[in-house]
Design a protein around this motif. Sequence first.
Motif, PDB file in Angstrom:
ATOM      1  N   ARG A 270      49.538  27.371 -39.987  1.00 40.90           N
ATOM      2  CA  ARG A 270      48.132  27.555 -39.594  1.00 40.90           C
ATOM      3  C   ARG A 270      47.380  26.236 -39.490  1.00 40.90           C
ATOM      4  N   LYS A 278      48.087  24.783 -32.919  1.00 42.00           N
ATOM      5  CA  LYS A 278      48.633  25.017 -34.263  1.00 42.00           C
ATOM      6  C   LYS A 278      50.108  25.348 -34.077  1.00 42.00           C
ATOM      7  N   SER A 286      56.534  31.032 -35.035  1.00 41.55           N
ATOM      8  CA  SER A 286      55.995  32.345 -35.419  1.00 41.55           C
ATOM      9  C   SER A 286      57.108  33.381 -35.582  1.00 41.55           C
TER      10      SER A 286
END
Length: 389
Positions: A270, A278, A286
Amino acid sequence: MSDTALFPLSEEHKMILDAARDFAENEIAPIAAEFDESGDFPKATIKKMGEMGFMGIEVPEAYGGAEMDTLAYVLALEEIAKVDASHGTIMSVNNSLFCHGIMKFGTEEQKQKFVAPVASGQKIGAYSLTEPMSGSDAATMRSRAVRDGDHYILNGRKSWVTSGPVADFVVVYVMTDPDKGAKGITAFIVDANQPGFVRGKKEPKMGIRASATSEIVFEDYRCPVENRLGEEGEGFKIAMTVLDVGRIGIASQALGIAEAAYAAAVDYARERESFGKKIGQFQGVSFKLADMKTRIEAARLLVYNAALAKERSKMTGERFTTAASTAKLFASETAMFCAHASLQIHGGIGYSKEYPVERYFRDAKITEIYEGTSEIQRLVIARLETGLR
Ligand code: CAA
């Protein structure tokens, strides 16, 4: 505790979880890196954990414990291990490999004499099965005990004893009748402060460095007959029965390590920016996070299932070997998977001792090895499923 957990917790369970989390964050987190670096045993925090009831969670109050159930034990251990796996190991061995074994197989006198001081954290307990030439094939041990009137004389060398350098009492497994193989093994509770008990080399370990591990050598150690745990020849079954409980503890520890590694990865994904975004916005990162989360939730269900299976067995007497081994296998491999992925997400910073991720990585590895390697868990599960050997 995850928001997606399926287990509604009772007030008692919430209380122990919160107490363990507060203690871990306030008392253990500030010292974890320092003790990992020095390899010193964290005496003061372990003593406080005893005072809080964490060293004998399932032991009845009459024997110095907190008299709670197995779910309470795994919830507390998970929280402690999330902050420091070394404290988790010491807690697990005290609770399961030492206290549980004596509570299940010991005499009233043994419970009073050995469980009460260990469950209350005044003394440290250990368990000693492995030898230099006998690890996974535990029944091939060479250490001997020979009866001599109202004593047994113990000789031999045991290895990889968690808390070996500091333990006050050790449940040790040795041969009383080598011709009988596994059925010739007997368990004894030994006092480490008696002549003939020699603490051997302390292992210079890769991870869980604040949990001291060593060899123990018996040199004509005289063990009174009343300190024999169970009957002659029952030692191997006692060792295996106790390891079923120990493996639930290691599974909880592994779950805690996985969660710590995952939380660090989420925070970093984050914050850290790369190529104008990011890093958590890149699928390469992710998707790793999604896989970690999914495995953690699956591991959690297996760990809590094993805790409930053990709880049920108090009434039915049924074994919970498969539940314990599946939980240990999956949770330990999840810890390694998450520590590896988290370190990769952190990149160079993850490799630095200034961040805890490299410690999680080193600590995770042992969960796939001790109290039965992943290969031994697969063997145990498959044998029970197929009935084949
Ligand atoms: N519960 C109750 N009884 C059990 C049992 C269990 N979980 N597992 C086996 N037994 C019984 C069997 O029923 C059998 O009894 P019968 O002869 O009456 O039928 C007896 O024990 C022998 O069993 P096996 O024939 O299956 O034994 P084996 O020699 O083939 O070995 C093994 C089985 C699973 C490989 C076992 O040796 C094992 O678990 N090895 C790994 C050892 C291990 O985990 N070591 C780690 C030590 S602790 C540590 O890491 C250090 C520390 O300080 C934390």
